[in-house]
Design an enzyme around this catalytic site. Structure first.
Site, PDB file in Angstrom:
ATOM      1  N   HIS A 520       4.592  -4.873   5.749  1.00 17.73           N
ATOM      2  CA  HIS A 520       5.497  -5.460   6.750  1.00 17.73           C
ATOM      3  C   HIS A 520       5.772  -4.372   7.786  1.00 17.73           C
ATOM      4  O   HIS A 520       6.773  -3.673   7.730  1.00 17.73           O
ATOM      5  CB  HIS A 520       6.790  -5.932   6.069  1.00 17.73           C
ATOM      6  CG  HIS A 520       7.725  -6.644   6.994  1.00 17.73           C
ATOM      7  ND1 HIS A 520       7.654  -7.994   7.220  1.00 17.73           N
ATOM      8  CD2 HIS A 520       8.749  -6.199   7.769  1.00 17.73           C
ATOM      9  CE1 HIS A 520       8.595  -8.359   8.071  1.00 17.73           C
ATOM     10  NE2 HIS A 520       9.266  -7.272   8.425  1.00 17.73           N
ATOM     11  N   ASP A 562       1.539  -7.613  -1.860  1.00 18.78           N
ATOM     12  CA  ASP A 562       0.969  -7.011  -0.654  1.00 18.78           C
ATOM     13  C   ASP A 562       0.777  -8.099   0.401  1.00 18.78           C
ATOM     14  O   ASP A 562      -0.340  -8.531   0.675  1.00 18.78           O
ATOM     15  CB  ASP A 562      -0.355  -6.327  -0.992  1.00 18.78           C
ATOM     16  CG  ASP A 562      -0.991  -5.658   0.224  1.00 18.78           C
ATOM     17  OD1 ASP A 562      -0.262  -5.385   1.196  1.00 18.78           O
ATOM     18  OD2 ASP A 562      -2.217  -5.422   0.197  1.00 18.78           O
ATOM     19  N   GLU A 571       7.470  -3.031   2.987  1.00 20.28           N
ATOM     20  CA  GLU A 571       7.742  -2.416   4.277  1.00 20.28           C
ATOM     21  C   GLU A 571       7.719  -0.898   4.135  1.00 20.28           C
ATOM     22  O   GLU A 571       7.743  -0.358   3.030  1.00 20.28           O
ATOM     23  CB  GLU A 571       9.111  -2.860   4.809  1.00 20.28           C
ATOM     24  CG  GLU A 571       9.359  -2.485   6.274  1.00 20.28           C
ATOM     25  CD  GLU A 571      10.632  -3.096   6.845  1.00 20.28           C
ATOM     26  OE1 GLU A 571      10.829  -3.022   8.076  1.00 20.28           O
ATOM     27  OE2 GLU A 571      11.427  -3.658   6.067  1.00 20.28           O
TER      28      GLU A 571
END
Length: 596
Positions: A520, A562, A571
């Site tokens: 992310h 993932d 992230e």
């Protein structure tokens, strides 16, 4: 004589013996190929020649033996037995541990288990984590805001200048008589905080503190961490130049009229997954807060010490920064209850802000850290009194919302600054009590590491705030005592991060054989390049699942996915990156020193 010896060729050579030799060489060097099996978990980067080397297989173990083979010629170089089965404390998973520490010859290898398969290829070599440490530090260059990321320094990850922040508005929540709502200020430079494009003082201050601590603890090692950034020059470590890019931005976030510090620079809501140069939302500085102001004071006081040693380059900036830090502390003393509350702010002011809050309702730990760094920098009694007032009762791993540990470590680091020896002695006792508690029976755990033994070890950002953080404190204990058990335990925690874990991922992008490909992270997702930016630590398993994604497992240490949308597990963030950069660098430095 053996029957194979009775046949001779025209040159009087025994044909049967030649055939026997050929068959023997083929047998020993050309083992049958086995399929790669992700059940075999190990540090996918590799191992130092003289240090502990362990791997784990999850589930049924086959015949109970394992072998290590040379990756080039497939020749067996080591064999051993699997451990007795180990039961996880919070799942039904069974693991078996394999120890091949006796293998010390540098090279490329893989591990294989009969009826299971073979592992990813790994290295045995000196300076194993040097490239890892450099990549972790270089990750901050990729996060720079407001500048061209040049191909000369970034390779294929170059990008045009974006978010120059030459037109930033004073939000209504931050308005004063001298800086009314809508006033335009310039607030350039700094790092993008995480997978988004905003900049936050609380997290920046924490990250600056950790990276400068790395320089203070390991100056010789940091000096050789050359990572090819525009400022690189002989005699000044790249780390200081990189951190100064963010320090320069932080200085613009202090209101020059009263010394208070704006909590963050942000668009009202997160930008979509678009390139930085495509962003069009206005950017604001929002309400001042006591926590942001104290984190600013602490990290600026610390920074003043860093740059004082390089006057020829930084041209007296140390004195300016220290003045900023002292003014910030004065503002915080006058405004101890000025906490950032985004929901309340949005009830009163427009536009509403929905980006990262970094909210905190207790500033005692921030007062302690700020007072510590200011006392070390100035020696003024006012700061010593604040240290005594806000001193913690126990060591707590430092994270952005609980920073007393940074003060604790700073006092230990600069114990010579304290005439009252009881203060640094108490800080050392608190630290060692925590560190020793992490070592109890860890070698018998499922993955033979101090980290990951409890379901409580897994939460948002655990790869940093728990694992890397733990590694940092273990290495501090090693530096204090010289006892190698702390360094070896830290190495096992790093093995966990790099692949010897319940998901089988190496959690550093671009490293190992199986690493996150879809973090992310807007910079990675929008750069038109397959795969993410390299060297970034990913948050890790998080049973909280705050992002609402469908995870493959509810088991705490497997609760990771993932996927781009998984901001709760996948992230990156600069505070996490800072702790990992410290951990990887300090571990490499510690092992290098231990073998001299």
């Amino acid at each position: 004589m053996s029957p194979v010896m009775k046949y001779w060729n025209s040159k009087n050579q025994p044909i049967g013996w030649l055939l026997f030799c050929f068959i023997s060489v083929f047998t020993f060097s050309c083992a049958p190929d086995m399929e790669l099996n992700d059940r075999i978990r190990l540090n996918q980067i590799g191992f130092y020649p003289t240090e502990v080397k362990k791997a784990v297989v999850v589930g049924e173990n086959g015949k109970g033996t394992f072998s290590i083979r040379n990756a080039q010629n497939k020749r067996k170089v080591f064999s051993g037995n699997l451990s007795e089965p180990r039961q996880s404390d919070f799942s039904d998973k069974i693991t078996y541990v394999m120890d091949f520490s006796e293998l010390t010859t540098p090279g490329e290898y893989y591990l294989e288990i009969p009826e299971v398969g073979k592992s990813y290829t790994f290295s045995i070599k000196d300076s194993l984590f040097t490239d890892l440490a450099k990549a972790a530090l270089k990750g901050f260059y990729y996060q720079r805001s407001g500048t061209l990321i040049n191909e000369k320094y970034a390779g294929q990850w170059h990008r045009p200048r974006a978010h120059p922040d030459t037109e930033v508005f004073i939000h209504a929540s931050a308005a004063t008589e001298k800086r009314p709502e809508g006033t335009v200020i310039v607030s350039q430079k700094g790092w993008y905080d995480a997978g988004d494009y905003n900049k936050y003082i609380v997290n920046s201050g924490f990250t600056v503190g950790v990276l400068h601590a790395l320089y203070e603890d390991y100056p010789d090692y940091v000096m050789q961490l050359s990572v090819n950034i525009p400022e690189s020059r002989r005699g000044v470590p790249d780390l200081l130049f990189e951190v100064y890019w963010n320090v320069a931005w932080m200085m613009t976030m202090q209101d020059p009229n009263d010394g208070g510090v704006y909590h963050k620079l942000t668009s009202p809501s997160f930008e979509g997954f678009i390139k930085p140069v495509e962003c069009e939302k206005p950017r604001y500085v929002v309400a001042k807060s006591v926590t942001a102001t104290l984190d600013f004071a602490a990290s600026m006081a610390q920074a003043s010490r860093m740059y004082a040693a390089y006057q020829g380059v930084f041209l007296g900036i140390d004195r300016t920064i220290l003045k900023y830090a002292e003014r910030a502390f004065e503002w915080a003393v006058k405004n101890p209850d000025k906490f950032y509350n985004q929901n309340q702010m949005n009830e009163k002011y427009e536009p509403a802000v929905s980006t990262g809050a970094y909210g905190d309702r207790n500033a005692n730990d921030e007062f302690f850290w700020a007072a510590t760094e200011l006392y070390i920098a100035t020696g003024k009694p006012i700061y010593l009194e604040a240290i005594k007032k806000y001193m913690p009762k126990e060591f707590i791993l430092p994270v952005w919302s609980r920073v007393s540990g940074l003060g604790n470590l700073a006092i230990i680091r600069h114990s010579d600054k304290f005439e009252d020896e009881s203060i640094p002695r108490l800080m050392k006792e608190q630290l060692m009590a925590y560190v020793d508690s992490t070592l109890i029976d860890y070698e018998a755990s499922s993955y033979a590491a101090p980290y990951g033994r409890s379901a409580k070890d897994f939460f948002w950002g655990c790869n940093s705030d728990a694992a890397s953080n733990q590694g940092m404190t273990l290495l501090t204990a090693y530096r204090l005592t010289g006892d190698e058990k702390y360094m070896k335990a830290a190495l096992q925690t790093m093995d966990y991060i790099l692949g010897r874990n319940a998901t089988g991922y190496c959690y550093i992008t671009g490293f190992g054989s199986k690493y996150p490909m879809h973090p992310h992270h807007r910079l990675s997702a929008t750069d038109d390049i397959d795969g993410p930016l390299p060297g970034l630590l990913i948050g890790g398993p998080n049973p909280g699942k705050q992002d609402g994604c469908e995870y493959p497992s509810d088991i705490p240490d497997e609760c990771y996915i993932d996927e781009l949308d998984s901001y709760a597990s996948n992230e990156m963030a600069i505070n996490w990156q800072g702790l990992f950069t410290y951990f990887a660098s300090a571990l490499d430095a510690s092992i290098a020193n231990s073998v001299k």
